[in-house]
Design an enzyme around this catalytic site. Structure first.
Site, PDB file in Angstrom:
ATOM      1  N   ARG A 108      -6.838  -5.482 -11.603  1.00 50.78           N
ATOM      2  CA  ARG A 108      -6.462  -5.669 -10.203  1.00 50.78           C
ATOM      3  C   ARG A 108      -7.199  -4.632  -9.352  1.00 50.78           C
ATOM      4  NH1 ARG A 108      -1.912  -3.318  -6.995  1.00 50.78           N
ATOM      5  NH2 ARG A 108      -1.844  -4.563  -5.111  1.00 50.78           N
ATOM      6  N   HIS A 132      -5.845  -3.483   0.972  1.00 45.75           N
ATOM      7  CA  HIS A 132      -5.123  -2.321   0.457  1.00 45.75           C
ATOM      8  C   HIS A 132      -5.391  -1.155   1.419  1.00 45.75           C
ATOM      9  CE1 HIS A 132      -3.229  -0.598  -3.433  1.00 45.75           C
ATOM     10  NE2 HIS A 132      -3.217   0.383  -2.539  1.00 45.75           N
ATOM     11  N   GLU A 189       1.574  -3.952  -0.245  1.00 48.01           N
ATOM     12  CA  GLU A 189       2.633  -3.107   0.314  1.00 48.01           C
ATOM     13  C   GLU A 189       2.639  -3.033   1.842  1.00 48.01           C
ATOM     14  OE1 GLU A 189       2.457   0.746  -1.529  1.00 48.01           O
ATOM     15  OE2 GLU A 189       3.133  -0.007  -3.456  1.00 48.01           O
ATOM     16  N   ASN A 249       5.316  -3.642  -6.844  1.00 43.19           N
ATOM     17  CA  ASN A 249       4.925  -2.291  -7.229  1.00 43.19           C
ATOM     18  C   ASN A 249       6.198  -1.475  -7.350  1.00 43.19           C
ATOM     19  OD1 ASN A 249       2.357  -3.243  -6.894  1.00 43.19           O
ATOM     20  ND2 ASN A 249       1.910  -2.063  -5.044  1.00 43.19           N
ATOM     21  N   TYR A 295       7.901   2.201  -8.582  1.00 46.85           N
ATOM     22  CA  TYR A 295       7.726   3.587  -9.005  1.00 46.85           C
ATOM     23  C   TYR A 295       9.033   4.336  -9.214  1.00 46.85           C
ATOM     24  CZ  TYR A 295       2.801   3.060  -8.011  1.00 46.85           C
ATOM     25  OH  TYR A 295       1.502   2.638  -8.052  1.00 46.85           O
ATOM     26  N   GLU A 348       1.921  -2.781  -9.907  1.00 51.40           N
ATOM     27  CA  GLU A 348       1.690  -1.341 -10.053  1.00 51.40           C
ATOM     28  C   GLU A 348       2.929  -0.711 -10.661  1.00 51.40           C
ATOM     29  OE1 GLU A 348       0.568   0.809  -6.484  1.00 51.40           O
ATOM     30  OE2 GLU A 348      -0.832  -0.768  -5.876  1.00 51.40           O
TER      31      GLU A 348
HETATM   32  C1  GBH Z   1       1.360   2.736  -4.104  1.00 49.52           C
HETATM   33  O1  GBH Z   1       2.232   3.036  -3.059  1.00 49.52           O
HETATM   34  C2  GBH Z   1       0.028   2.365  -3.570  1.00 49.52           C
HETATM   35  O2  GBH Z   1      -0.128   0.958  -3.571  1.00 49.52           O
HETATM   36  C3  GBH Z   1      -1.137   3.012  -4.284  1.00 49.52           C
HETATM   37  O3  GBH Z   1      -2.287   2.874  -3.521  1.00 49.52           O
HETATM   38  C4  GBH Z   1      -0.804   4.456  -4.555  1.00 49.52           C
HETATM   39  O4  GBH Z   1      -1.877   5.188  -5.061  1.00 49.52           O
HETATM   40  C5  GBH Z   1       0.335   4.471  -5.537  1.00 49.52           C
HETATM   41  O5  GBH Z   1       1.419   3.730  -5.060  1.00 49.52           O
HETATM   42  C6  GBH Z   1       0.856   5.866  -5.856  1.00 49.52           C
HETATM   43  O6  GBH Z   1       1.371   6.467  -4.706  1.00 49.52           O
HETATM   44  O7  GBH Z   1       9.829   9.823  -1.848  1.00 49.52           O
HETATM   45  O8  GBH Z   1      11.422   9.152  -3.554  1.00 49.52           O
HETATM   46  O9  GBH Z   1      11.584   8.258  -1.298  1.00 49.52           O
HETATM   47  C7  GBH Z   1       3.428   3.693  -3.397  1.00 49.52           C
HETATM   48  C8  GBH Z   1       4.596   3.299  -2.512  1.00 49.52           C
HETATM   49  C9  GBH Z   1       6.469   4.062  -1.261  1.00 49.52           C
HETATM   50  C10 GBH Z   1       6.263   4.755  -3.530  1.00 49.52           C
HETATM   51  C11 GBH Z   1       7.349   5.245  -0.945  1.00 49.52           C
HETATM   52  C12 GBH Z   1       7.172   5.932  -3.263  1.00 49.52           C
HETATM   53  C13 GBH Z   1       8.813   6.916  -1.738  1.00 49.52           C
HETATM   54  C14 GBH Z   1       9.687   7.423  -2.847  1.00 49.52           C
HETATM   55  N1  GBH Z   1       5.546   4.393  -2.328  1.00 49.52           N
HETATM   56  N2  GBH Z   1       8.045   5.711  -2.126  1.00 49.52           N
HETATM   57  S1  GBH Z   1      10.704   8.755  -2.372  1.00 49.52           S
END
Ligand code: GBH
Length: 448
Positions: A74, A118, A163, A288, A290, A348
């Site tokens: 991707r 992106h 996103e 995505n 995390y 992701e």
């Molecule tokens: C992605 O965004 C992106 O698509 C990518 O480009 C980037 O490199 C990758 O993630 C890593 O950052 O602070 O605990 O409240 C991530 C989207 C949105 C994930 C906000 C974390 C906040 C968590 N992010 N979120 S917190």
């Protein structure tokens, strides 16, 4: 215990984060090029001028993908390489770059999954108002159509936007990301235009494309910090703001009433027909994932960020995000039950950790990252057993890369990049992921 046959294993990157050479061969500058070159906005003054030099080293990177055994890759296309001014005259050299990449991926037996946006809006379009301009949906559809016509058939999996929530929140509300605005009135307009742009691109694809197109959203489940009613209300608001903001319009053709109330006077007027455009059916959803958020009463202080009380005993990554695999299961089940179980890919998932230095003989012992990935993949197996229509998984990221406003200080790669000489070293997590792919996930359950 293996994953279903045909489950797709991949890894992801994004153009501005890895390519470098942002102005090469006639490309137009993006808002990220501008943002990085404005002093004080990006950690260490880092820029994407060189990044991972993928624009020139892509054959070597495809060789790495083969070594990992990736079934799909991707990546994103830089709008400004294709249309330097954002609209109008196309730059064939920009399209050639992606065409060569795609052809060599196919040659290597790796299915390309291309994202059209992106975060790297052409700067020339920002000068015309960027996503605040209602015409932005037409600009995007024009760009998308151009790319579809050159690459559809070879690319069989397309994503419109990556996103949109982050584009809106980071770009127009917190200002931490390009173009760095902080304006409550702008944010919902941008969100709405992003959704319209997505819908128009999907419609353009239906007219000329023959394969599949979807949207990628970041989802983060919200849990109340306590049973207190105020915490529950704040949790509902945080959920409306991040998770339902884009999902409800795309899958149900309406905005959440809680969201509209939160924006209050800042909520824009728009023709009802916009929602018909926005809900144009898509073929898959990319998620995505995390982390999660634990939410404490915000006393209605929106748009200030929600409070995130530290969880005792939890692991946090280098970006300060809690490791919480259960949240991925909860998220997938929420999508399954609320939105009619659409086909889903995890587009992701990954973590930044302070990796140990490259050891003699070329190895990086990044056990924490392997742990993170293993826990999340086990949860995915569970989600499938619970009935989620999960079709594949992409690790973020193939390479260490430019982590936006964090510059090069945060590393998410399966492959280590030495930015002094561009040397790539497969990390232990990468070697481990190669075994996961080779066994179609079976080895996740053989290990203790
Ligand atoms: C992605 O965004 C992106 O698509 C990518 O480009 C980037 O490199 C990758 O993630 C890593 O950052 O602070 O605990 O409240 C991530 C989207 C949105 C994930 C906000 C974390 C906040 C968590 N992010 N979120 S917190």
């Amino acid at each position: 215990m293996a994953f279903p046959d045909g489950f797709l294993w991949g890894a992801a990157t994004a153009a501005y984060q890895i390519e470098g050479s942002p102005l090469a061969d006639g490309a137009g500058a993006s808002i990220w090029h501008r943002f990085c070159h404005t002093p004080g906005l990006v950690h260490g003054g880092d820029t994407g001028d060189v990044a991972c030099d993928h624009y020139r080293r892509w054959p070597e990177d495809i060789a790495l993908m083969r070594r990992l055994g990736l079934q799909s890759y991707r990546f994103s296309i830089a709008w400004g390489r294709v249309l330097p001014q954002g609209t109008g005259t196309a730059n064939s050299a920009g399209l050639d770059f992606y065409e060569r990449l795609v052809d060599q991926l196919l040659e290597a037996g790796i299915a390309p999954n291309a994202t059209l946006y992106h975060w790297d809006l052409p700067a020339a379009l920002d000068d015309r108002g960027g996503w605040l301009n209602r015409d932005s949906a037409d600009w995007f559809a024009e760009y998308a159509d151009l790319v579809f016509r050159r690459l559809d058939g070879r690319v069989k999996m397309w994503t419109t936007l990556n996103e949109p929530w982050v584009v809106m929140d980071g770009g127009y509300l917190s200002g931490a990301l390009a173009p760095g605005h902080r304006n409550l009135f702008e944010a919902p307009i941008v969100a709405h235009n992003l959704l319209r742009a997505h819908g128009k691109a999907v419609q353009a694809y239906r007219a000329s494309g023959a394969h599949r197109i979807g949207l990628v959203v970041n989802l983060e489940p919200k849990y109340p910090a306590s049973d207190a009613p105020q915490d529950r209300v704040a949790t509902r608001r945080a959920h409306a703001y991040m998770n339902r903001h884009f999902m409800d319009p795309v899958f149900r053709g309406r905005y959440d009433a809680v969201l509209v109330r939160m924006f209050g006077a800042a909520w824009p007027a728009f023709p009802a027909s916009d929602l018909d455009l926005i809900r144009t059916p898509i073929d898959f959803l990319g998620i995505n994932y995390y982390t999660r958020n634990v939410v404490r009463d915000d006393a209605g202080r929106f748009p200030l960020p929600v409070e995130r009380p530290v969880q005792r005993g939890a692991t946090y990554t280098e970006t300060g995000w809690e490791v919480f695999p259960q949240g991925l299961l909860d998220t997938l089940n929420w999508v399954r039950t609320r939105y009619g179980n659409p086909p889903v890919y995890i587009t992701e998932n990954g973590a930044a950790f302070d990796d140990p230095p490259v050891a003699q003989g070329g190895a990086v012992h990044d056990a924490l990252r392997t742990d993170y990935l293993r826990q999340h993949l086990r949860v995915l197996h569970r989600a499938i057993a619970e009935g989620c229509d999960l079709r594949g998984y992409y690790a973020w990221s193939l390479l260490d890369n430019l982590e936006w406003a964090h510059g090069y200080s945060k590393r998410f790669g399966l492959v280590h990049v030495d930015y002094r000489n561009q040397r790539r070293t497969l990390k232990d997590s990468g070697a481990w992921y190669a075994r996961v792919i080779a066994s179609n996930g079976q080895c996740l359950f053989d290990e203790e």
